[in-house]
Design an enzyme around this catalytic site. Sequence first.
Site, mmCIF file in Angstrom:
data_model
loop_
_atom_site.group_PDB
_atom_site.id
_atom_site.type_symbol
_atom_site.label_atom_id
_atom_site.label_comp_id
_atom_site.label_asym_id
_atom_site.label_seq_id
_atom_site.Cartn_x
_atom_site.Cartn_y
_atom_site.Cartn_z
ATOM 1 N N GLU A 27 3.445 -7.906 5.740
ATOM 2 C CA GLU A 27 4.683 -8.593 6.070
ATOM 3 C C GLU A 27 5.330 -7.772 7.323
ATOM 4 O O GLU A 27 5.925 -6.746 7.260
ATOM 5 C CB GLU A 27 5.754 -8.499 4.758
ATOM 6 C CG GLU A 27 5.408 -9.199 3.784
ATOM 7 C CD GLU A 27 5.223 -10.880 4.043
ATOM 8 O OE1 GLU A 27 5.843 -11.185 5.163
ATOM 9 O OE2 GLU A 27 4.526 -11.677 3.426
ATOM 10 N N GLU A 68 13.719 -8.461 1.654
ATOM 11 C CA GLU A 68 12.418 -8.723 2.124
ATOM 12 C C GLU A 68 11.337 -8.691 1.191
ATOM 13 O O GLU A 68 10.464 -9.528 1.273
ATOM 14 C CB GLU A 68 12.338 -7.973 3.395
ATOM 15 C CG GLU A 68 11.218 -8.022 4.227
ATOM 16 C CD GLU A 68 11.315 -9.768 4.833
ATOM 17 O OE1 GLU A 68 10.226 -10.316 4.497
ATOM 18 O OE2 GLU A 68 12.235 -10.082 5.205
ATOM 19 N N GLU A 75 7.204 -16.126 -1.573
ATOM 20 C CA GLU A 75 6.044 -16.434 -0.800
ATOM 21 C C GLU A 75 4.858 -16.493 -1.322
ATOM 22 O O GLU A 75 4.029 -17.227 -1.404
ATOM 23 C CB GLU A 75 6.254 -15.908 0.775
ATOM 24 C CG GLU A 75 7.519 -16.446 1.413
ATOM 25 C CD GLU A 75 7.548 -15.954 2.839
ATOM 26 O OE1 GLU A 75 6.637 -14.992 3.217
ATOM 27 O OE2 GLU A 75 8.493 -16.173 3.559
#
Length: 120
Positions: A27, A68, A75
Amino acid sequence: MLTEEFRRILRTAGYSLDGWRHAWREEKSLRQWAGVNLAGWLALALLCPPLWAVGLVVLAGLLLLVLELVNSAIEAAVDYTSTARHPLAKAAKDAGSAAVAVMGLGYVALWILTLFSVWG
């Protein structure tokens, strides 16, 4: 009994570290927010704002990282469940992204207030 609990804590810490490593590797946004945090902490050290402001800025920055990580988990779970496009999958991913964006705006607002407390 204490030995078992200690082993459980070590395993749990290992899982957390594995999660951090994976998110760090995969990420880009996590690495970017970590950089923003580092820059913010350096700025706090140079500006010497009131202690309450330091605490709030550090907490807000850590919450950004937490959100995050949660967004990355959402996701990954959605992508694992199906690669097909679905409105609910999009809604889940967008909501996670929105949570990070809202906290990012809060972080900026908090920095503005902190700067006013130093220079105002």
